[in-house]
Motif scaffolding. Structure first.
Motif, PDB file in Angstrom:
ATOM      1  N   GLY A  53       0.840  -1.439  -0.166  1.00  0.00           N
ATOM      2  CA  GLY A  53       0.291   0.074   0.120  1.00  0.00           C
ATOM      3  C   GLY A  53       0.762   0.634   0.219  1.00  0.00           C
ATOM      4  N   ARG A  55       0.844   8.329   3.479  1.00  0.00           N
ATOM      5  CA  ARG A  55       0.999   9.574   2.868  1.00  0.00           C
ATOM      6  C   ARG A  55       1.725  10.444   3.838  1.00  0.00           C
ATOM      7  N   LEU A 115      -1.043   8.871   6.843  1.00  0.00           N
ATOM      8  CA  LEU A 115      -1.770   8.261   7.038  1.00  0.00           C
ATOM      9  C   LEU A 115      -1.549   6.977   5.430  1.00  0.00           C
ATOM     10  N   THR A 145      -2.767   3.520   3.683  1.00  0.00           N
ATOM     11  CA  THR A 145      -3.709   3.725   2.540  1.00  0.00           C
ATOM     12  C   THR A 145      -3.061   2.053   2.272  1.00  0.00           C
ATOM     13  N   ALA A 200      -8.658   3.865   5.273  1.00  0.00           N
ATOM     14  CA  ALA A 200      -7.006   4.411   5.087  1.00  0.00           C
ATOM     15  C   ALA A 200      -6.911   4.316   7.084  1.00  0.00           C
ATOM     16  N   ARG A 217      -5.225   5.870  10.175  1.00  0.00           N
ATOM     17  CA  ARG A 217      -3.951   7.666  10.598  1.00  0.00           C
ATOM     18  C   ARG A 217      -3.184   6.695  12.043  1.00  0.00           C
TER      19      ARG A 217
END
Length: 324
Positions: free
Chosen positions: A184, A187, A212, A214, A220, A222
């Motif tokens: 994945g 971010r 984040l 995902t 997603a 955090r």
């Protein structure tokens, strides 16, 4: 039987080790292997020699069969020609197997991962490096790590091909900063975090602010400062602090707090050209202490002096660790 005949069957045995470890269709490869093994006493003897010599599957040969033929031939020629691997001396020690094609490539691959030679940024065995990226971000790579960079006007992407990285992200409100793994993407929502590519999963650890994550096929999540999340393609699970969630490697050390010896050996492998093998019994022993990464021999001596284990070295290329 002549040495040349032995070499041929040894080479076939090593080749089957590679096929068995890298096979996607395990059943078909297993059936083909059993047919080869039953085809003669030479095959059976070679298989026993190879497994007796290494006492474990050649996990470090992962991916070598996928390399381009030109790379494998070049690496094999360079290794055999190198002064550190005298064919006569190795044969004199009964270790001629390592100079066969796959064995030679295994040692070349241990020195510098052959599958990542074309990566945009990479490190070899025992090497840590810090890079300043085009946007001003600071990228640190642990040993035997590799990344590709995809920066454009819309986003900044770092593809983690192997190993471990830490990044201090430079602010850019117009372009998100993303680290992609096989499972994945992560971010950046802040400044500093670590991502590790493991076998079948990834691990993200946040040192400052948040990210984040995902997964490829999930929702997603955090991750806040001080948290660590292991994720696969479906989702992630928060994990407790451990040596894998620390960034002591940036300072050339590793700290253990009542953790399995097997985890420490796994962390040392990227810092040693030779193979490190640890028995399942020894791997379960709990360890405390701080150990240097840049002097693996010193760490192994310290462990042998303080733990109920024995460390046996077969030249520079194979070290076995077992209970006493």
């Amino acid at each position: 039987m002549s040495d040349k005949t032995d070499d041929r069957f040894n080479a076939e045995a090593v080749d089957w080790l590679l096929r068995l470890e890298n096979a996607t269709d395990k059943q078909a490869i297993q059936q083909a292997f059993e047919q080869w093994l039953a085809s003669g006493v030479q095959q059976q003897a070679a298989w026993q020699r190879v497994n007796g010599l290494l006492s474990a599957p050649l996990a470090d040969l992962q991916g070598i069969e996928q390399l381009q033929p030109g790379h494998t031939r070049m690496a094999s020629r360079a290794l055999i020609a190198g002064p550190q691997l005298s064919r006569r001396s190795m044969m004199g020690k009964g270790l001629a197997l390592v100079l066969l094609g796959a064995g030679g490539l295994a040692l070349a691959n241990r020195a510098a991962p052959l599958g990542d030679l074309l990566a945009d940024r990479r490190t070899s065995t025992g090497e840590r490096r810090r890079f300043t990226l085009a946007d001003g971000s600071q990228l640190s790579l642990n040993a035997r790590s590799a990344v590709d960079l995809r920066f454009d006007g819309q986003q900044r992407v770092v593809v983690l091909r192997a190993g471990e990285l830490q990044v201090d992200v430079a602010a850019d409100v117009n372009r998100p900063f993303i680290v992609m793994t096989r499972e994945g993407q992560v971010r950046a929502l802040g400044t500093r975090f670590t991502v590790i590519q493991e076998a079948g999963s990834s691990l993200v650890v946040v040192q400052q602010h948040s990210v984040l994550m995902t997964p490829e096929m999930g929702a997603a999540l955090r991750v806040e400062s001080g948290q660590a999340l292991r994720f696969d393609r479906q989702g992630g699970t928060f994990v407790e602090p451990s040596l894998r969630t620390c960034v002591d490697w940036l300072e050339g050390r590793i700290e253990m707090r009542d953790e399995p010896l097997g985890d420490l050996i796994a962390a040392l492998r990227p810092y040693r050209t030779g193979l490190l093998r640890v028995s399942p019994e020894a791997a379960r022993i709990r360890v405390y202490g701080t150990f240097p990464l840049d002097d693996v021999d010193r760490t192994l001596r310290s462990l042998a002096e303080t733990l109920p284990i024995r460390v046996e070295t077969m030249g520079f290329w194979l070290t076995r660790i077992d209970v006493q």
